[in-house]
Design an enzyme around this catalytic site. Sequence first.
Site, mmCIF file in Angstrom:
data_model
loop_
_atom_site.group_PDB
_atom_site.id
_atom_site.type_symbol
_atom_site.label_atom_id
_atom_site.label_comp_id
_atom_site.label_asym_id
_atom_site.label_seq_id
_atom_site.Cartn_x
_atom_site.Cartn_y
_atom_site.Cartn_z
ATOM 1 N N SER A 1 0.832 -1.204 0.000
ATOM 2 C CA SER A 1 0.000 0.000 0.000
ATOM 3 C C SER A 1 0.863 1.249 0.000
ATOM 4 O O SER A 1 1.949 1.269 0.603
ATOM 5 C CB SER A 1 -0.865 -0.015 1.269
ATOM 6 O OG SER A 1 -1.487 1.230 1.448
ATOM 7 N N TYR B 1 -0.983 -0.682 10.781
ATOM 8 C CA TYR B 1 -1.285 -1.285 9.472
ATOM 9 C C TYR B 1 -0.131 -1.054 8.499
ATOM 10 O O TYR B 1 0.384 -1.993 7.875
ATOM 11 C CB TYR B 1 -2.584 -0.696 8.911
ATOM 12 C CG TYR B 1 -2.828 -1.033 7.459
ATOM 13 C CD1 TYR B 1 -3.004 -2.356 7.050
ATOM 14 C CD2 TYR B 1 -2.872 -0.034 6.474
ATOM 15 C CE1 TYR B 1 -3.221 -2.669 5.706
ATOM 16 C CE2 TYR B 1 -3.090 -0.338 5.138
ATOM 17 C CZ TYR B 1 -3.266 -1.659 4.752
ATOM 18 O OH TYR B 1 -3.466 -1.977 3.425
ATOM 19 N N LYS C 1 2.569 -3.769 6.701
ATOM 20 C CA LYS C 1 2.749 -3.911 5.247
ATOM 21 C C LYS C 1 4.224 -3.792 4.877
ATOM 22 O O LYS C 1 4.753 -4.555 4.075
ATOM 23 C CB LYS C 1 1.923 -2.847 4.517
ATOM 24 C CG LYS C 1 0.442 -3.173 4.459
ATOM 25 C CD LYS C 1 0.214 -4.324 3.497
ATOM 26 C CE LYS C 1 -1.155 -4.907 3.607
ATOM 27 N NZ LYS C 1 -1.380 -6.098 2.802
ATOM 28 N N GLY D 1 -3.975 12.202 10.856
ATOM 29 C CA GLY D 1 -3.140 11.319 10.039
ATOM 30 C C GLY D 1 -3.289 11.481 8.540
ATOM 31 O O GLY D 1 -2.594 10.797 7.779
#
Length: 349
Positions: A138, A162, A166, A306
Amino acid sequence: MNQPRSSGNDQTSADTVLVTGATGYIGSHTCIELLASGYDVIGVDNFDNSEAVVLDRIAELAGRPIAFAELDIRDTDALRKVVAEHQPAAVIHFAGLKAVGESVAYPDKYWSVNVGGTLSLLDAIADSAVTKFVFSSSCTVYGDPAEVPVNESTPVAPISPYGRTKLTAEEMIRDILSTRDCSGLLLRYFNPVGAHESGRIGEDPVGVPNNLMPFAMQVAVGRRDSLSIFGDDYDTPDGTCVRDYIHVVDLADGHVAALKALDATDTCEIVNLGTGTGSSVLDVVNAAGEAVGTPIAHQVVGRRDGDAAIVFADTTKAEAMLGWKAERTMADMCRDHWAWQSQNPNGYE
Ligand code: NAD
Ligand code: UFG
């Protein structure tokens, strides 16, 4: 290995591809494109974030089914049995958890599935016929990039659990493939939206959607009253954040191109998959309203923590290495997402 089978395109032999997360949003669209390109597919999924009916819809749209096993990718023995039975030549690894906010609340779950699950998969295909490995990463690994467009050398700085899972999975895959006769592509997706043009498969988020397009379309279909736009005071042309939205079918085609490109390399490379075009939140809201035929009710609220102001991809490497370029427009994305949402107002039921 399956017998080579002729197909109506430039794919001359039908290799079998193991697709993890096959019934999910991107996985299901990719299964259809793989079948259309002459590949056979063995899909696996534990239905944590998808429904078994997707398998029927894939068969309906592709004209033939995928083979399938319900399993958790952390169950290495179950995966190993699937690999032994189907002898895939390639793996496309979609299975994983993807909600940024949930990853902050339950980081252990994210590390277990996204990193532990990936290690389990790599373990299960050790000493198998798999020579090509494609991973769903991502653009979230870039965090809030200092410069756009974002290319593959842009420094990585993920800001959520997350994103860190990744990035860690990418590094793990690279290290492990370097010891094997297996090439790899670590594909960093930008913002996938849209659906198969039939409207029979699409994105079906559980609960309140976190992402812009699903939320806007649920407003359009009457499931939500109004879309909150998170901030209009960014340093962007209209003050709302800019992202690189990519049609999920273009993204799926990018995976077929990736498998073909892996025939010509023995390395493990990172490639961004986006369109190279940025659209603001207001651009998306307006395009969605056009597709639906009525404006999307919305109001501007405060910024979401964010969020980066502007993120879009440099697509040079994808074009050069995969010979692939996204073709569909924002209008196509909204038309097809609306086809899905309007025909399936409550998703897969
Ligand atoms: P999705 O949730 O629709 O699909 C993921 C699938 O994996 C689901 O069907 C789910 O049931 C399955 N799964 C989850 N945990 C599993 C486990 N332990 N064992 C077996 N199956 C499991 O998500 P998606 O949008 O299709 O995303 C696919 C991949 O692409 C994910 O790895 C995601 O992180 C990545 N990605 C998605 C986006 C996006 O915006 N959709 C962007 C960048 C990267
Ligand atoms: N937005 C709104 N209102 C909403 C939802 C989103 O204004 O209800 C705005 C956001 O503030 C952002 C833009 O719409 O400016 C896009 O937001 P999304 O949540 O749709 O997408 P993100 O770019 O924040 O991130 C998503 C996934 C990430 C993934 C990234 C790239 O959530 O996990 O796309 O693929 F990494």
